[in-house]
Design a protein around this motif. Structure first.
Motif, PDB file in Angstrom:
ATOM      1  N   ARG A  62       0.732  -1.330  -0.080  1.00 16.68           N
ATOM      2  CA  ARG A  62      -0.032  -0.055   0.101  1.00 16.68           C
ATOM      3  C   ARG A  62       0.756   1.099  -0.070  1.00 16.68           C
ATOM      4  NH1 ARG A  62      -4.446  -0.996   3.352  1.00 16.68           N
ATOM      5  NH2 ARG A  62      -5.304  -1.937   1.562  1.00 16.68           N
ATOM      6  N   ALA A  63       1.843   1.134   0.766  1.00 17.12           N
ATOM      7  CA  ALA A  63       2.662   2.635   1.028  1.00 17.12           C
ATOM      8  C   ALA A  63       3.466   2.736  -0.208  1.00 17.12           C
ATOM      9  CB  ALA A  63       3.767   2.342   2.058  1.00 17.12           C
ATOM     10  N   VAL A  64       3.748   1.730  -1.017  1.00 18.06           N
ATOM     11  CA  VAL A  64       4.545   1.937  -2.393  1.00 18.06           C
ATOM     12  C   VAL A  64       3.408   2.294  -3.425  1.00 18.06           C
ATOM     13  CG1 VAL A  64       5.766   0.686  -4.121  1.00 18.06           C
ATOM     14  CG2 VAL A  64       6.273   0.350  -1.588  1.00 18.06           C
ATOM     15  N   LEU A  65       2.390   1.745  -3.344  1.00 27.45           N
ATOM     16  CA  LEU A  65       1.450   2.211  -4.622  1.00 27.45           C
ATOM     17  C   LEU A  65       1.037   3.707  -4.108  1.00 27.45           C
ATOM     18  CD1 LEU A  65      -0.412   1.162  -6.738  1.00 27.45           C
ATOM     19  CD2 LEU A  65      -2.253   0.507  -5.055  1.00 27.45           C
TER      20      LEU A  65
ATOM     21  N   TYR B  97      -3.555   5.585  -8.753  1.00 27.99           N
ATOM     22  CA  TYR B  97      -4.894   5.679  -8.177  1.00 27.99           C
ATOM     23  C   TYR B  97      -5.867   4.619  -8.640  1.00 27.99           C
ATOM     24  CZ  TYR B  97      -3.572  10.626  -6.701  1.00 27.99           C
ATOM     25  OH  TYR B  97      -3.396  11.584  -5.879  1.00 27.99           O
ATOM     26  N   ARG B  98      -5.951   4.358  -9.830  1.00 28.93           N
ATOM     27  CA  ARG B  98      -7.080   3.142 -10.136  1.00 28.93           C
ATOM     28  C   ARG B  98      -6.736   1.995  -9.664  1.00 28.93           C
ATOM     29  NH1 ARG B  98      -8.624   4.706 -16.212  1.00 28.93           N
ATOM     30  NH2 ARG B  98      -8.546   6.935 -16.106  1.00 28.93           N
ATOM     31  N   LEU B  99      -5.635   1.608  -9.312  1.00 29.41           N
ATOM     32  CA  LEU B  99      -5.192   0.542  -8.498  1.00 29.41           C
ATOM     33  C   LEU B  99      -5.809   0.487  -6.892  1.00 29.41           C
ATOM     34  CD1 LEU B  99      -2.017  -0.749 -10.064  1.00 29.41           C
ATOM     35  CD2 LEU B  99      -4.193  -2.098 -10.351  1.00 29.41           C
TER      36      LEU B  99
ATOM     37  N   ARG C 273      -8.487  14.041 -11.918  1.00 30.08           N
ATOM     38  CA  ARG C 273      -9.513  14.649 -11.181  1.00 30.08           C
ATOM     39  C   ARG C 273     -10.814  14.325 -11.868  1.00 30.08           C
ATOM     40  NH1 ARG C 273      -6.491  19.265 -11.845  1.00 30.08           N
ATOM     41  NH2 ARG C 273      -8.546  20.704 -12.856  1.00 30.08           N
ATOM     42  N   THR C 274     -10.929  14.518 -13.026  1.00 28.86           N
ATOM     43  CA  THR C 274     -12.159  13.893 -13.556  1.00 28.86           C
ATOM     44  C   THR C 274     -12.444  12.436 -13.380  1.00 28.86           C
ATOM     45  OG1 THR C 274     -11.641  15.561 -15.569  1.00 28.86           O
ATOM     46  CG2 THR C 274     -13.331  13.701 -15.933  1.00 28.86           C
ATOM     47  N   TRP C 275     -11.639  11.581 -13.541  1.00 31.07           N
ATOM     48  CA  TRP C 275     -11.713  10.172 -13.094  1.00 31.07           C
ATOM     49  C   TRP C 275     -12.240  10.175 -11.665  1.00 31.07           C
ATOM     50  CZ3 TRP C 275      -8.882   7.648  -9.483  1.00 31.07           C
ATOM     51  CH2 TRP C 275      -9.263   6.430  -9.314  1.00 31.07           C
ATOM     52  N   ALA C 276     -11.673  10.666 -11.058  1.00 30.46           N
ATOM     53  CA  ALA C 276     -11.924  10.664  -9.316  1.00 30.46           C
ATOM     54  C   ALA C 276     -13.491  11.171  -9.196  1.00 30.46           C
ATOM     55  CB  ALA C 276     -11.308  11.792  -8.633  1.00 30.46           C
ATOM     56  N   ALA C 277     -13.945  12.363 -10.138  1.00 29.29           N
ATOM     57  CA  ALA C 277     -15.225  12.569  -9.988  1.00 29.29           C
ATOM     58  C   ALA C 277     -16.085  11.746 -10.376  1.00 29.29           C
ATOM     59  CB  ALA C 277     -15.433  14.077 -10.595  1.00 29.29           C
ATOM     60  N   GLN C 278     -15.855  11.030 -11.410  1.00 27.65           N
ATOM     61  CA  GLN C 278     -16.612   9.941 -11.938  1.00 27.65           C
ATOM     62  C   GLN C 278     -16.776   8.805 -11.074  1.00 27.65           C
ATOM     63  OE1 GLN C 278     -14.487   9.221 -15.282  1.00 27.65           O
ATOM     64  NE2 GLN C 278     -15.686  10.816 -16.727  1.00 27.65           N
ATOM     65  N   GLN C 279     -15.784   8.498 -10.319  1.00 24.23           N
ATOM     66  CA  GLN C 279     -15.838   7.511  -9.172  1.00 24.23           C
ATOM     67  C   GLN C 279     -16.593   7.784  -7.945  1.00 24.23           C
ATOM     68  OE1 GLN C 279     -14.361   4.387  -9.959  1.00 24.23           O
ATOM     69  NE2 GLN C 279     -14.180   5.249 -11.941  1.00 24.23           N
TER      70      GLN C 279
ATOM     71  N   LEU D 113      -9.940   9.280  -3.051  1.00 22.93           N
ATOM     72  CA  LEU D 113     -10.562  10.180  -4.165  1.00 22.93           C
ATOM     73  C   LEU D 113     -10.351  11.343  -3.767  1.00 22.93           C
ATOM     74  CD1 LEU D 113     -13.777   7.903  -5.028  1.00 22.93           C
ATOM     75  CD2 LEU D 113     -11.818   8.195  -6.315  1.00 22.93           C
ATOM     76  N   THR D 114     -10.317  11.820  -2.566  1.00 26.06           N
ATOM     77  CA  THR D 114     -10.286  13.104  -2.171  1.00 26.06           C
ATOM     78  C   THR D 114      -8.914  13.729  -2.471  1.00 26.06           C
ATOM     79  OG1 THR D 114     -11.632  12.737  -0.126  1.00 26.06           O
ATOM     80  CG2 THR D 114     -10.053  14.545   0.067  1.00 26.06           C
ATOM     81  N   ARG D 115      -7.764  12.639  -2.259  1.00 26.81           N
ATOM     82  CA  ARG D 115      -6.430  13.140  -2.776  1.00 26.81           C
ATOM     83  C   ARG D 115      -6.518  13.286  -4.433  1.00 26.81           C
ATOM     84  NH1 ARG D 115      -0.917  10.121  -0.784  1.00 26.81           N
ATOM     85  NH2 ARG D 115       0.601  11.539  -2.118  1.00 26.81           N
ATOM     86  N   ALA D 116      -7.331  12.356  -4.892  1.00 24.14           N
ATOM     87  CA  ALA D 116      -6.908  12.459  -6.260  1.00 24.14           C
ATOM     88  C   ALA D 116      -7.982  13.649  -6.982  1.00 24.14           C
ATOM     89  CB  ALA D 116      -7.942  11.288  -7.131  1.00 24.14           C
TER      90      ALA D 116
END
Length: 194
Positions: free
Chosen positions: A96-99, A115-117, A142-148, A130-133
């Motif tokens: 997790r820390a590495v990702l 982010y996706r992983l 940001r657009t991807w995070a908004a969609q998620q 998602l908040t970080r994204a």
């Protein structure tokens, strides 16, 4: 250099020697040769990659995520199993820390894939990711995070995310904020629509 030689026997020998190196420098060349047009070279590279599916190698795989993802678009063989094994490794709690370190990589593809992983990793705090994204400088992230957000966040976290998204400099993110508001918070949608 030898792993790019025109002769398949030379490339196969180069892969055999690269497989003896275990410090991560060899991984991009193994990932490239995993899609070699000669099946023996391809097999040797894939075998060497499989041997590196250990937590200690997670950071090297994150750095090379664009090459991993490229295998999914390759048509010489079915790489789905190999790529999925790499993704499973990166989604383990010990990686997790590495990702998360991939979120700040210089390479935007590494950031996007990290982010996706992370969002689909078991036990991950999706709201935090998602908040970080949504604070990323990359408008694609940001657009991807908004969609998620609408699909995975609870009402309280979603409302907080929408208020942030509504002031985003990117129009697609603001549009998602409006759409989410209309669908999930109709009581306050009128003012936002106006």
């Amino acid at each position: 250099v030898a792993s790019f030689h025109g002769n398949g026997y030379v490339r196969e020998r180069a892969i055999t020697l690269l497989a003896e190196i275990r410090d991560g420098r060899e991984l991009p060349y193994l990932l490239i040769r995993a899609n070699d047009w000669v099946s023996q070279v391809r097999s040797a590279a894939q075998e060497a990659i499989q041997a590196r599916l250990i937590p200690e190698y997670a950071g090297h795989f994150v750095t090379n995520l664009p090459l991993v993802e490229r295998l999914l678009r390759s048509e010489r063989a079915d790489y789905g199993g190999l790529v999925q094994s790499i993704f499973v490794l990166l989604q383990k709690p010990e990686a997790r820390a590495v990702l998360h370190a991939g979120f700040t990589a210089a390479n935007r593809q590494v950031r996007r894939l990290s982010y996706r992983l992370a969002v689909t990793a078991p036990g991950e705090d999706v709201s935090l990711v998602l908040t970080r994204a949504l604070h990323e400088r990359d408008p694609i992230i940001r657009t991807w995070a908004a969609q998620q957000a609408a699909a995975v966040l609870d009402q309280e976290a979603l409302q907080s995310a929408v208020s942030m998204m509504a002031h985003d400099p990117s129009m697609p993110v603001r549009r998602m904020a409006l759409q989410i508001t209309v669908e999930h918070f109709p009581a306050i949608a009128h003012d936002m629509l106006l």
